[in-house]
Design a protein around this motif. Structure first.
Motif, PDB file in Angstrom:
ATOM      1  N   MET A   1      40.072  45.208  57.371  1.00 50.99           N
ATOM      2  CA  MET A   1      40.947  44.059  57.107  1.00 50.99           C
ATOM      3  C   MET A   1      42.236  44.153  57.914  1.00 50.99           C
ATOM      4  O   MET A   1      42.694  43.198  58.504  1.00 50.99           O
ATOM      5  CB  MET A   1      41.264  43.984  55.611  1.00 50.99           C
ATOM      6  N   GLU A   2      42.805  45.329  57.956  1.00 46.43           N
ATOM      7  CA  GLU A   2      44.090  45.496  58.630  1.00 46.43           C
ATOM      8  C   GLU A   2      43.963  45.251  60.124  1.00 46.43           C
ATOM      9  O   GLU A   2      44.842  44.688  60.763  1.00 46.43           O
ATOM     10  CB  GLU A   2      44.634  46.894  58.370  1.00 46.43           C
ATOM     11  N   SER A   3      42.818  45.702  60.725  1.00 51.80           N
ATOM     12  CA  SER A   3      42.669  45.569  62.168  1.00 51.80           C
ATOM     13  C   SER A   3      42.507  44.127  62.592  1.00 51.80           C
ATOM     14  O   SER A   3      42.771  43.780  63.743  1.00 51.80           O
ATOM     15  CB  SER A   3      41.448  46.388  62.626  1.00 51.80           C
ATOM     16  N   LYS A   4      42.040  43.250  61.661  1.00 47.86           N
ATOM     17  CA  LYS A   4      41.824  41.863  62.011  1.00 47.86           C
ATOM     18  C   LYS A   4      43.063  41.008  61.753  1.00 47.86           C
ATOM     19  O   LYS A   4      43.075  39.839  62.135  1.00 47.86           O
ATOM     20  CB  LYS A   4      40.647  41.304  61.201  1.00 47.86           C
ATOM     21  N   ARG A   5      44.046  41.564  61.100  1.00 48.21           N
ATOM     22  CA  ARG A   5      45.253  40.807  60.788  1.00 48.21           C
ATOM     23  C   ARG A   5      46.091  40.612  62.040  1.00 48.21           C
ATOM     24  O   ARG A   5      46.234  41.517  62.867  1.00 48.21           O
ATOM     25  CB  ARG A   5      46.081  41.564  59.742  1.00 48.21           C
ATOM     26  N   GLU A   6      46.630  39.405  62.192  1.00 50.01           N
ATOM     27  CA  GLU A   6      47.539  39.165  63.321  1.00 50.01           C
ATOM     28  C   GLU A   6      48.745  40.090  63.217  1.00 50.01           C
ATOM     29  O   GLU A   6      49.098  40.556  62.144  1.00 50.01           O
ATOM     30  CB  GLU A   6      48.009  37.710  63.328  1.00 50.01           C
ATOM     31  N   ARG A   7      49.394  40.326  64.344  1.00 49.58           N
ATOM     32  CA  ARG A   7      50.550  41.206  64.381  1.00 49.58           C
ATOM     33  C   ARG A   7      51.677  40.556  65.196  1.00 49.58           C
ATOM     34  O   ARG A   7      51.438  39.799  66.132  1.00 49.58           O
ATOM     35  CB  ARG A   7      50.199  42.545  65.051  1.00 49.58           C
ATOM     36  N   TRP A   8      52.901  40.851  64.783  1.00 43.52           N
ATOM     37  CA  TRP A   8      54.039  40.489  65.613  1.00 43.52           C
ATOM     38  C   TRP A   8      53.955  41.292  66.912  1.00 43.52           C
ATOM     39  O   TRP A   8      53.669  42.487  66.892  1.00 43.52           O
ATOM     40  CB  TRP A   8      55.353  40.820  64.910  1.00 43.52           C
ATOM     41  N   ASN A   9      54.215  40.636  68.022  1.00 50.66           N
ATOM     42  CA  ASN A   9      54.160  41.351  69.299  1.00 50.66           C
ATOM     43  C   ASN A   9      55.226  42.427  69.382  1.00 50.66           C
ATOM     44  O   ASN A   9      54.988  43.516  69.927  1.00 50.66           O
ATOM     45  CB  ASN A   9      54.321  40.371  70.474  1.00 50.66           C
ATOM     46  N   LYS A  10      56.405  42.113  68.826  1.00 51.90           N
ATOM     47  CA  LYS A  10      57.512  43.062  68.860  1.00 51.90           C
ATOM     48  C   LYS A  10      58.226  43.032  67.519  1.00 51.90           C
ATOM     49  O   LYS A  10      58.244  42.010  66.829  1.00 51.90           O
ATOM     50  CB  LYS A  10      58.498  42.723  69.985  1.00 51.90           C
ATOM     51  N   LYS A  11      58.842  44.147  67.182  1.00 46.74           N
ATOM     52  CA  LYS A  11      59.545  44.260  65.904  1.00 46.74           C
ATOM     53  C   LYS A  11      60.656  43.213  65.791  1.00 46.74           C
ATOM     54  O   LYS A  11      60.871  42.626  64.722  1.00 46.74           O
ATOM     55  CB  LYS A  11      60.127  45.669  65.786  1.00 46.74           C
ATOM     56  N   ARG A  12      61.346  42.947  66.880  1.00 44.39           N
ATOM     57  CA  ARG A  12      62.466  42.009  66.803  1.00 44.39           C
ATOM     58  C   ARG A  12      62.009  40.582  66.494  1.00 44.39           C
ATOM     59  O   ARG A  12      62.785  39.777  65.980  1.00 44.39           O
ATOM     60  CB  ARG A  12      63.298  42.041  68.085  1.00 44.39           C
ATOM     61  N   GLU A  13      60.750  40.249  66.804  1.00 46.01           N
ATOM     62  CA  GLU A  13      60.247  38.924  66.457  1.00 46.01           C
ATOM     63  C   GLU A  13      60.165  38.767  64.945  1.00 46.01           C
ATOM     64  O   GLU A  13      60.482  37.703  64.401  1.00 46.01           O
ATOM     65  CB  GLU A  13      58.884  38.694  67.106  1.00 46.01           C
ATOM     66  N   TYR A  14      59.737  39.822  64.266  1.00 44.49           N
ATOM     67  CA  TYR A  14      59.709  39.788  62.801  1.00 44.49           C
ATOM     68  C   TYR A  14      61.121  39.679  62.232  1.00 44.49           C
ATOM     69  O   TYR A  14      61.361  38.887  61.305  1.00 44.49           O
ATOM     70  CB  TYR A  14      59.026  41.049  62.258  1.00 44.49           C
ATOM     71  N   ILE A  15      62.043  40.452  62.783  1.00 40.77           N
ATOM     72  CA  ILE A  15      63.426  40.417  62.297  1.00 40.77           C
ATOM     73  C   ILE A  15      64.029  39.031  62.495  1.00 40.77           C
ATOM     74  O   ILE A  15      64.669  38.470  61.591  1.00 40.77           O
ATOM     75  CB  ILE A  15      64.281  41.482  63.010  1.00 40.77           C
ATOM     76  N   LEU A  16      63.811  38.444  63.657  1.00 40.10           N
ATOM     77  CA  LEU A  16      64.370  37.119  63.935  1.00 40.10           C
ATOM     78  C   LEU A  16      63.728  36.058  63.053  1.00 40.10           C
ATOM     79  O   LEU A  16      64.416  35.172  62.531  1.00 40.10           O
ATOM     80  CB  LEU A  16      64.178  36.766  65.410  1.00 40.10           C
ATOM     81  N   ALA A  17      62.402  36.142  62.873  1.00 35.81           N
ATOM     82  CA  ALA A  17      61.721  35.164  62.025  1.00 35.81           C
ATOM     83  C   ALA A  17      62.190  35.282  60.580  1.00 35.81           C
ATOM     84  O   ALA A  17      62.424  34.272  59.898  1.00 35.81           O
ATOM     85  CB  ALA A  17      60.211  35.356  62.113  1.00 35.81           C
ATOM     86  N   SER A  18      62.345  36.507  60.097  1.00 37.01           N
ATOM     87  CA  SER A  18      62.807  36.718  58.722  1.00 37.01           C
ATOM     88  C   SER A  18      64.254  36.283  58.554  1.00 37.01           C
ATOM     89  O   SER A  18      64.621  35.687  57.540  1.00 37.01           O
ATOM     90  CB  SER A  18      62.647  38.193  58.334  1.00 37.01           C
ATOM     91  N   ALA A  19      65.073  36.575  59.557  1.00 30.75           N
ATOM     92  CA  ALA A  19      66.475  36.146  59.505  1.00 30.75           C
ATOM     93  C   ALA A  19      66.562  34.625  59.515  1.00 30.75           C
ATOM     94  O   ALA A  19      67.351  34.023  58.761  1.00 30.75           O
ATOM     95  CB  ALA A  19      67.248  36.732  60.677  1.00 30.75           C
ATOM     96  N   GLY A  20      65.758  33.978  60.347  1.00 23.95           N
ATOM     97  CA  GLY A  20      65.749  32.518  60.377  1.00 23.95           C
ATOM     98  C   GLY A  20      65.267  31.911  59.078  1.00 23.95           C
ATOM     99  O   GLY A  20      65.719  30.833  58.677  1.00 23.95           O
ATOM    100  N   ASN A  21      64.370  32.619  58.401  1.00 20.40           N
ATOM    101  CA  ASN A  21      63.845  32.126  57.130  1.00 20.40           C
ATOM    102  C   ASN A  21      64.905  32.175  56.033  1.00 20.40           C
ATOM    103  O   ASN A  21      65.096  31.198  55.294  1.00 20.40           O
ATOM    104  CB  ASN A  21      62.628  32.965  56.722  1.00 20.40           C
ATOM    105  N   VAL A  22      65.611  33.298  55.909  1.00 15.44           N
ATOM    106  CA  VAL A  22      66.570  33.437  54.809  1.00 15.44           C
ATOM    107  C   VAL A  22      67.922  32.811  55.121  1.00 15.44           C
ATOM    108  O   VAL A  22      68.640  32.388  54.208  1.00 15.44           O
ATOM    109  CB  VAL A  22      66.756  34.924  54.430  1.00 15.44           C
TER     110      VAL A  22
END
Length: 539
Positions: A1-22
Motif C-alpha cells: 500500500m505504501e509503495s503505491k501511494r503518491e509522494r511529494w517530490n520534495k519536503k518543502r512542497e509538503y511544508i508549503l502546501a500545509s502552510a497554504g492550507n492553514v
C-alpha cells in the motif's frame, strides 16, 4: 500500500502546501477582528490557551494519523478504529460545505479586475447604484486631494455596485453574470491546479503559498506609514483584562483556533498521507502551528493600521469602520485603500493576496475529497485519467450548485453556510471523536510508539495527556457551552434572517455530525458478537 501511494517530490512542497492550507482568509479577516472585539491584547490569553491544549495537539494528531496510515480522511479510520469511520464521512460533508468559500475567490477576482480601472468603482459617487446618501470625502494624503465616497447608509457602494447585493436572503434576485464568470474561471483554475494530485499541487504552492507573504509584507509596510495607523493598532491591541471573565471571549478564541488551524477537516490527514513514513511529522507540526499563529498576529497590524488611516480620513473612531469576514474584505478594506494615493496599486495587492490565500485552502479541500473517494473505491478510480475524470465531475457539480450564490442574495447564502456548515460546534464534535477514537480505541501509547518507530522522535507527555484527557474534555465542555450561548445569525446591518433559514442552517450543521453516531450504530448492528444485531446462536 505504501509503495503505491503518491509522494511529494520534495519536503518543502509538503511544508508549503500545509502552510497554504492553514494560513488562509481567516488569518486576515477573522483573527484581527476577534482580537479587537474581545479585549485587544487580552484575547491572546485564551487564544494561546486553546492553541496549546487543543489546536497544536489536534494538528499533530492528524498529521501523525495521515503519515502512519498512508490513507485519506475516511479509510484511515479503518486502520485505527473501524467504529469511527463515520468521522471520515462527517469530514467529507464538512468539506463539501466548505467549498462555498470558492465564491469568495470569485468576488476577489471580480474586484481584482475592477482594480485596474482608472477610477475604482467603490471610490466614486458617479455610479448608477449610488444614492443621495453617498458623499464625497477629500483625502489629504499625497500631494493633491482625492475625492472618495462614503458608504450609502448601511449598504456600502462596493457591495451594492460590484456584487449587486440584495437586502436579504429572501431577495435572491437574478444571477450576476460577472460573478458567475468569475466563479467559473476560479473553478477551472482550481481543477488544473489539483488534477494531477500532489504532482501538480506541489508545483503550484511555490507561488500560492509564498506570494501572499510578499503581499502581506507590502501592505504591512504601507499601512504602518499611513497617518492614523497608530490609532488603528491601539484599537487592535489595547488590553481590557475584564473581558477575560466573558464567556463569549473564550468561545471566540476556541472557534478561531479550531478554524484557523484547519483541524477536524481532513486536510491535514490528507496532505501528510503523501509523506514518507520516516518524515519528522512532530517537528513539522510545531513549525506550521507557529507560522499560522504568527501570521494571524502580524496580519492584524496590516489590517488595523489601514483601518486607522480610514477612520482618520473620515473623522470618526476606528470602531466605526471595523468589520469582520466578507465585510472587511469587500467593504471596509476596499474603501480604505481607495483613500490612499495610487489606490489601484494597493487594491491589486490586496485582492491578489486574498486570491492566493483562498486558493491554497481550496486545493487542500478538493484533494481531501478526491483522495478520500479514490481510497474508498481504488479499483474504480485508481489511475490518472480516472482520477482526473472524477475530479472534473466533482468540480462541475459543485459549480452548478453554487450558481445560486452568484445571485444578488449570494452573500447571505454564503453567510448561512459559513456560520453553520463548518461551525465551531461541528468541528469540536469531530475533533473530540478523533481524540477518543485514537487515544482510547487505538491507544495513545501505541500511536506514540509508532511515531518513535517511524521518525525516532519521542512524543512529549503533554501531547499524550492532551490526546487522552485535556483536548477531548475541552472540546466537550465548549461544545455544550457553544450550544447554550448560541445567537441567531444576523446580516451585516444587524437584521435577522428568515425563520426558515435558521431551520435550514441547523440541518446543515447536523449533517456534519449525524454520520458519526449513524455509522457506529450500523457497525454495531452488523457486527457479529454479543453487542451486534447479527449475533449468531453458534459462534
Amino acid at each position: 500500500m505504501e509503495s503505491k501511494r503518491e509522494r511529494w517530490n520534495k519536503k518543502r512542497e509538503y511544508i508549503l502546501a500545509s502552510a497554504g492550507n492553514v494560513v488562509g482568509l481567516g488569518n486576515v479577516w477573522r483573527f484581527p477582528y476577534l482580537c479587537y472585539k474581545n479585549g485587544g491584547g487580552v484575547f491572546l490569553v485564551p487564544y494561546c490557551f486553546f492553541a496549546i491544549f487543543a489546536g497544536i495537539p489536534l494538528f499533530m494528531l492528524e498529521t501523525v494519523i495521515g503519515q502512519y496510515c498512508q490513507q485519506g480522511a475516511v479509510t484511515c479510520w479503518s486502520h485505527l478504529c473501524p467504529m469511527s469511520v463515520g468521522t471520515g464521512y462527517s469530514i467529507l460533508v464538512i468539506q463539501m460545505f466548505a467549498r462555498a468559500y470558492l465564491i469568495i475567490l470569485a468576488w476577489a477576482l471580480l474586484y481584482l479586475v475592477y482594480s485596474f480601472r482608472s477610477v475604482l468603482p467603490w471610490a466614486s459617487c458617479s455610479n448608477a447604484w449610488n444614492t443621495d446618501k453617498c458623499v464625497e470625502l477629500t483625502s489629504m494624503t499625497g500631494t493633491s486631494p482625492h475625492n472618495r465616497s462614503l458608504p450609502d447608509g448601511n449598504m456600502s457602494t462596493s457591495s451594492k455596485g460590484v456584487l449587486s447585493m440584495s437586502q436579504g436572503l429572501q431577495e435572491m434576485g437574478q444571477v450576476q453574470w460577472p460573478v458567475l464568470v468569475s466563479l467559473f474561471v476560479c473553478w477551472v483554475v482550481c481543477y488544473f491546479c489539483v488534477w494531477k494530485g500532489v504532482r501538480s499541487t506541489g508545483k503550484v504552492v511555490y507561488v500560492t503559498a509564498v506570494f501572499p507573504y510578499v503581499m502581506l509584507a507590502v501592505l504591512l509596510v504601507r499601512g504602518l506609514t499611513l497617518p492614523g495607523a497608530w490609532d488603528g493598532i491601539v484599537f487592535y491591541l489595547y488590553p481590557e483584562p475584564s473581558r477575560l471573565a466573558d464567556l463569549e471571549v473564550w468561545l471566540d478564541a476556541c472557534s478561531q483556533v479550531m478554524f484557523s488551524y484547519g483541524v477536524a477537516c481532513g486536510t491535514i490527514i490528507t496532505l501528510s498521507s503523501y509523506n514518507k513514513k520516516g518524515n519528522n511529522c512532530y517537528r513539522d507540526s510545531l513549525w506550521l502551528c507557529a507560522l499560522n499563529s504568527c501570521t494571524s498576529f502580524v496580519a492584524g497590524f496590516a489590517v488595523f493600521s489601514t483601518l486607522g488611516f480610514m477612520a482618520k480620513q473620515q473623522g470618526v473612531t476606528v470602531d466605526k469602520v471595523v468589520s469582520s469576514g466578507a465585510g472587511l474584505a469587500f467593504i471596509a478594506f476596499p474603501q480604505a485603500v481607495a483613500l490612499m494615493p495610487l489606490p489601484q496599486l494597493w487594491a491589486v495587492c490586496f485582492f491578489i493576496m486574498l486570491l492566493m490565500l483562498g486558493l491554497d485552502t481550496i486545493f487542500a479541500g478538493l484533494e481531501t475529497i478526491t483522495a478520500s473517494i479514490v481510497d474508498l473505491f481504488p479499483l474504480k478510480l485508481k489511475g490518472a485519467w480516472r482520477r482526473e475524470k472524477f475530479l472534473g465531475v466533482l468540480c462541475l457539480f459543485i459549480f452548478i450548485v453554487q450558481i445560486s450564490m452568484t445571485t444578488s442574495g449570494g452573500l447571505f447564502q454564503f453567510q448561512l453556510i459559513d456560520y453553520y456548515g463548518a461551525s465551531g460546534p461541528v468541528l469540536l464534535f469531530v475533533s473530540m471523536i478523533q481524540c477518543v477514537s485514537v487515544s482510547w480505541a487505538f491507544g495513545a501509547e501505541r500511536l506514540c510508539a509508532e511515531v518513535k518507530a517511524m521518525t525516532g522522535q519521542n512524543i512529549p507527555l503533554l501531547f499524550r495527556m492532551c490526546w487522552k484527557y485535556i483536548t477531548p474534555l475541552l472540546d466537550m465542555l465548549f461544545l455544550l457551552l457553544s450550544f447554550l450561548n448560541t445567537e441567531p445569525l444576523t446580516s451585516a446591518d444587524g437584521s435577522l434572517f428568515p425563520a426558515w433559514a435558521y431551520a435550514l442552517g441547523w440541518c446543515i450543521a447536523l449533517s456534519g455530525i449525524v454520520p458519526i453516531p449513524l455509522w457506529a450504530v450500523v457497525k454495531i448492528y452488523l457486527t457479529k458478537g454479543p453487542f451486534g444485531g447479527k449475533n449468531p446462536k453458534h459462534r
